[in-house]
Design a protein around this motif. Structure first.
Motif, PDB file in Angstrom:
ATOM      1  N   UNK A   1      31.829  33.522  36.698  1.00 16.73           N
ATOM      2  CA  UNK A   1      31.208  33.039  37.932  1.00 16.73           C
ATOM      3  C   UNK A   1      30.463  34.185  38.602  1.00 16.73           C
ATOM      4  N   UNK A   2      29.166  33.960  38.854  1.00 16.30           N
ATOM      5  CA  UNK A   2      28.339  34.959  39.524  1.00 16.30           C
ATOM      6  C   UNK A   2      27.711  34.317  40.755  1.00 16.30           C
TER       7      UNK A   2
ATOM      8  N   UNK B   1      37.548  34.642  34.110  1.00 19.39           N
ATOM      9  CA  UNK B   1      37.708  35.987  33.561  1.00 19.39           C
ATOM     10  C   UNK B   1      36.849  37.018  34.277  1.00 19.39           C
ATOM     11  N   UNK B   2      35.668  36.617  34.736  1.00 21.39           N
ATOM     12  CA  UNK B   2      34.805  37.548  35.466  1.00 21.39           C
ATOM     13  C   UNK B   2      34.308  36.886  36.752  1.00 21.39           C
ATOM     14  N   UNK B   3      34.314  37.661  37.842  1.00 16.26           N
ATOM     15  CA  UNK B   3      33.812  37.201  39.134  1.00 16.26           C
ATOM     16  C   UNK B   3      32.907  38.281  39.696  1.00 16.26           C
TER      17      UNK B   3
ATOM     18  N   UNK C   1      44.223  34.491  40.706  1.00 14.28           N
ATOM     19  CA  UNK C   1      43.332  34.361  39.545  1.00 14.28           C
ATOM     20  C   UNK C   1      43.895  35.175  38.387  1.00 14.28           C
ATOM     21  N   UNK C   2      44.894  34.606  37.747  1.00 13.32           N
ATOM     22  CA  UNK C   2      45.699  35.340  36.771  1.00 13.32           C
ATOM     23  C   UNK C   2      44.927  35.783  35.534  1.00 13.32           C
TER      24      UNK C   2
ATOM     25  N   UNK D   1      31.935  43.533  43.203  1.00 12.18           N
ATOM     26  CA  UNK D   1      31.504  43.203  44.557  1.00 12.18           C
ATOM     27  C   UNK D   1      30.422  44.212  44.939  1.00 12.18           C
ATOM     28  N   UNK D   2      29.206  43.709  45.157  1.00 10.10           N
ATOM     29  CA  UNK D   2      28.086  44.608  45.419  1.00 10.10           C
ATOM     30  C   UNK D   2      27.272  44.124  46.612  1.00 10.10           C
TER      31      UNK D   2
END
Length: 348
Positions: free
Chosen positions: A267-268, A289-291, A309-310, A317-318
């Motif tokens: 998720x982006x 798996x990726x945020x 979010x296991x 975070x940018x």
């Protein structure tokens, strides 16, 4: 009549001359050389309709379009139409005359000025383009509807960019379902960009009780939505989606994640200005798996439930200047391998 030279170069809309003109003795007619595509044309061809750069493949009128017999050029696998927008020029008739061969795999149309797409894109498109894999539509300002693409058996990628009159993507986009009862049987990636007036995208058949029914996009894995400020997805993001990329769109898009809680892995989120906190719907993405969260200038805090979010292995975070601390629950992210915090509060 002493006329000896008739120069009609640059008269792209002139399809024919009066028959009597050919009775003038010694008359020399100067006209643009028609485009020639030999039998061994390149597999990747870009055509400029009506006008274009001096070195381009320019189809100046319908007469030239018919002469090249594009639907017989079986060696062409990738075809791009670049349409010159000028008043009075019939783009629909031009594309009708430029129907490609059935072997075509990639199709790109830019700056098309017709109200309707050509006949070979309106019905039975699976008959005309059974081998098409990728379709891109760019800067099509006049058409209010997308072509019916759901019947194409091999179509894997769709990109729609800047079609300002399209307000709704309904089940008509899918057309008649195939023998297995599904539409878009191979579609894996869909991109919707700069669709400023798009208000609704229907992603599933809704059952009589209001519950989500059959997905209209059963194989969709990658979805990118950018600069679609009015869009609502009904009843929600397709449950098959594994990668979701949202940029400069609206918060309600993230409330429709119920169907893909088990499937969404990446998720982006970029440039969602109205955000103050993350929506609760993200909390239940057990397979995420990726945020990546970027340029959300109103986002002030990260919730404690972030630790739920296991499966999360990467958190980025940018450019979120109001975020000045991480929740204590982040220590529960046992799968986390990458933590990237850039251009947030100096106190972080």
């Amino acid at each position: 009549m002493n006329l000896s030279i008739l120069d009609i170069r640059g008269c792209a809309m002139l399809d024919e001359l009066p028959k009597d003109i050919y009775n003038i003795t010694h008359l020399k007619i100067q006209r643009e050389e028609p485009l020639e595509l030999g039998p061994d044309s390149d597999s990747d061809v870009e055509l400029h309709l009506f006008d274009g750069p001096p070195t381009g493949n320019i189809v100046r009128n319908i007469r030239d379009a018919k002469r090249i017999n594009l639907n017989e050029r079986e060696s062409i696998k990738s075809l791009s139409y670049e349409c010159m927008r000028k008043e009075g020029w019939d783009g629909e008739a031009m594309l009708d005359a430029l129907q490609p061969h059935q072997n075509l795999q990639k199709l790109c149309i830019r700056h098309y000025q017709g109200l309707m797409f050509p006949s070979w894109m309106r019905s039975q498109m699976d008959t005309f383009l059974p081998n098409i894999i990728k379709i891109k539509l760019f800067s099509i300002y006049d058409s209010e509807d997308l072509p019916v693409l759901g019947q194409l058996p091999k179509l894997e990628v769709i990109v729609v960019d800047n079609m300002p009159k399209v307000r709704r993507i309904s089940d008509e986009f899918c057309g008649q379902r195939n023998a297995a009862g599904i539409s878009f049987p191979s579609l894996k990636r869909l991109t919707l960009t700069n669709m400023w007036e798009l208000e609704e995208w229907v992603t599933a058949v809704v059952a009589g009780d209001g519950e989500r029914g059959t997905s209209l996009f059963p194989c969709l894995e990658e979805l990118c939505i950018s600069d679609c400020p009015k869009l609502r997805v009904r009843p929600g993001i397709p449950p098959s989606v594994k990668t979701l990329d949202l940029e400069s769109s609206v918060l309600p898009l993230l409330t429709g994640l119920d169907g893909c809680q088990m499937s969404l892995k990446h998720l982006s989120i970029n440039d969602l200005e109205e955000w103050i906190s993350l929506p609760e719907s993200i909390r239940h993405l057990s397979s995420l798996e990726t945020l990546r969260i970027e340029e959300c200038e109103s986002l002030a805090t990260l919730p404690e439930w972030l630790g739920d979010l296991s499966s999360l292995g990467s958190l980025e975070i940018r450019d979120c200047p109001l975020i000045d601390y991480l929740p204590a629950s982040i220590r529960h992210l046992t799968a986390l391998k990458t933590l990237d915090i850039t251009a947030c509060s100096e106190s972080l």
